[in-house]
Design a protein around this motif. Sequence first.
Motif, PDB file in Angstrom:
ATOM      1  N   ARG A   1      18.284  44.076 109.833  1.00  0.00           N
ATOM      2  CA  ARG A   1      17.319  43.124 109.279  1.00  0.00           C
ATOM      3  C   ARG A   1      15.964  43.793 109.074  1.00  0.00           C
TER       4      ARG A   1
ATOM      5  N   SER B   1      29.968  46.940  98.908  1.00  0.00           N
ATOM      6  CA  SER B   1      28.682  46.429  98.435  1.00  0.00           C
ATOM      7  C   SER B   1      28.472  46.734  96.957  1.00  0.00           C
TER       8      SER B   1
ATOM      9  N   THR C   1      22.827  44.489 113.825  1.00  0.00           N
ATOM     10  CA  THR C   1      22.367  43.619 112.747  1.00  0.00           C
ATOM     11  C   THR C   1      20.869  43.388 112.834  1.00  0.00           C
TER      12      THR C   1
ATOM     13  N   ILE D   1      16.266  46.155 106.072  1.00  0.00           N
ATOM     14  CA  ILE D   1      16.305  45.444 104.801  1.00  0.00           C
ATOM     15  C   ILE D   1      14.928  44.893 104.437  1.00  0.00           C
TER      16      ILE D   1
ATOM     17  N   ILE E   1      21.670  43.338 101.220  1.00  0.00           N
ATOM     18  CA  ILE E   1      21.853  42.376 102.315  1.00  0.00           C
ATOM     19  C   ILE E   1      23.327  42.287 102.700  1.00  0.00           C
TER      20      ILE E   1
ATOM     21  N   THR F   1      18.881  43.727  95.796  1.00  0.00           N
ATOM     22  CA  THR F   1      18.572  43.228  97.138  1.00  0.00           C
ATOM     23  C   THR F   1      19.760  42.470  97.731  1.00  0.00           C
TER      24      THR F   1
END
Length: 436
Positions: free
Chosen positions: A319, A231, A315, A322, A375, A371
């Motif tokens: 979500r 990332s 996941t 995040i 993600i 951001t």
Amino acid sequence: MGADHHRPPPPAPPRLRKILIATVVPLFAATCVGVLLLWPSQAPTRKDAPPVPRYHGTVTRVVVEPCPEVPDLPEAGPAGADGPCGTVRATVDEGPDAGREVETPIPVGPGAPEVAVGDEVILVQLTDPADPSVSSYNIADQQRGRPLVWLLAAFAVAIVAFGRLRGLAALAGLAASFGILLTFILPAILEGSPPLLVAVTGAALIMFVVLYLTHGVTTQTSVAVLGTLGSLLLTGVLGTVAIGATHLTGFGSEDATTLSFLDADVDLHGLLLAGIIIGSLGVLDDVTVTQAATVGELARANPDLTRRQLYQAATRVGRAHIASTVNTIILAYAGASLPLLLLLIAGGRATSEILTTEFMAQEIVRSAVATLGLIAAVPITTALAAVVTTAGRRRAEQREVSRPPDARGEALAALAGSSASADPRPDPAGWEPDRN
């Protein structure tokens, strides 16, 4: 069928552990080599005049006097007419004049410290250019060392009391982060090294040290490390593209402009990108560690979940994480830039014009790139964690199936078989045998 939730998840198979080691160890070695190559050769030195001497002092007396009248001239301005006026006597606690009581004017002007008897202050020694033997003192600021020490002590005690050994490891990781930042990243940038390369290398070193020190050397931590590193690289690429597309120069703040005057060799364009990477690291490791731990806990709670089900369930947690983290990033940047935002709005400029200024565009790029990196961290880390978790479980199930039955199991099976094969004969009188 119920599952034993107290049983630890099966360890990763040896082959998978070897793959993780073969992946993580070369990355760590490359990071160490990069640090050695970019390490500053000498401590940063000032290129302008030496700093003004600063000493600790204690206020012993404050005398407030009426301010003298200032002529009402257009060029005079309001400054200096409002006061307060008077003198302050303070004892110098250190330096060549330690123990001496000096007299200074009461600090005035925007941001001037308010002093009272007993306050511990910072005194600056000013030398007369015409006669270097003549010097005077002024109050520059309040001493904040002692309150900060008590605040940091309470901070450390709270973390250790709640987190125990894990909290102690977190404090050690925090100290390591500041050590790397102050001894490597900042001096290397000041020496003229490429800020982007220094930031990536320093952020990777912080990541390795902090994650393994805080969470232990485990396969779950290795998954978080790989997810964070992937990332970070993606954040660097996105930041480079976004800064180039928006034509940012890095001169969006007064601090950057001042730095360019003090040291013209610093690449402010690269420094902006380096700030985005280092700022993203603090949130990235939180997301990656959470996702890796979530997959492990889901697998422990329900060992029957497939790899795809683990990925989908984790996941969904990512979500939600995040969604809250994005708001945190935006508000953090807005809070840090609140005075300048008020200044821009007070100027009466249109909103579209404000948003496209160098400063606001810079903050928007910071938030958007950070951001996007967050993600991307969720699917990357979740997929790696699901692969590692299910691989360990499948190998454990294969060992359980292929394990030969023990002697006790064979005896119980034989007894059950002989009992089932027995054919009880009915009694001629109609009585049936006791089946108990």
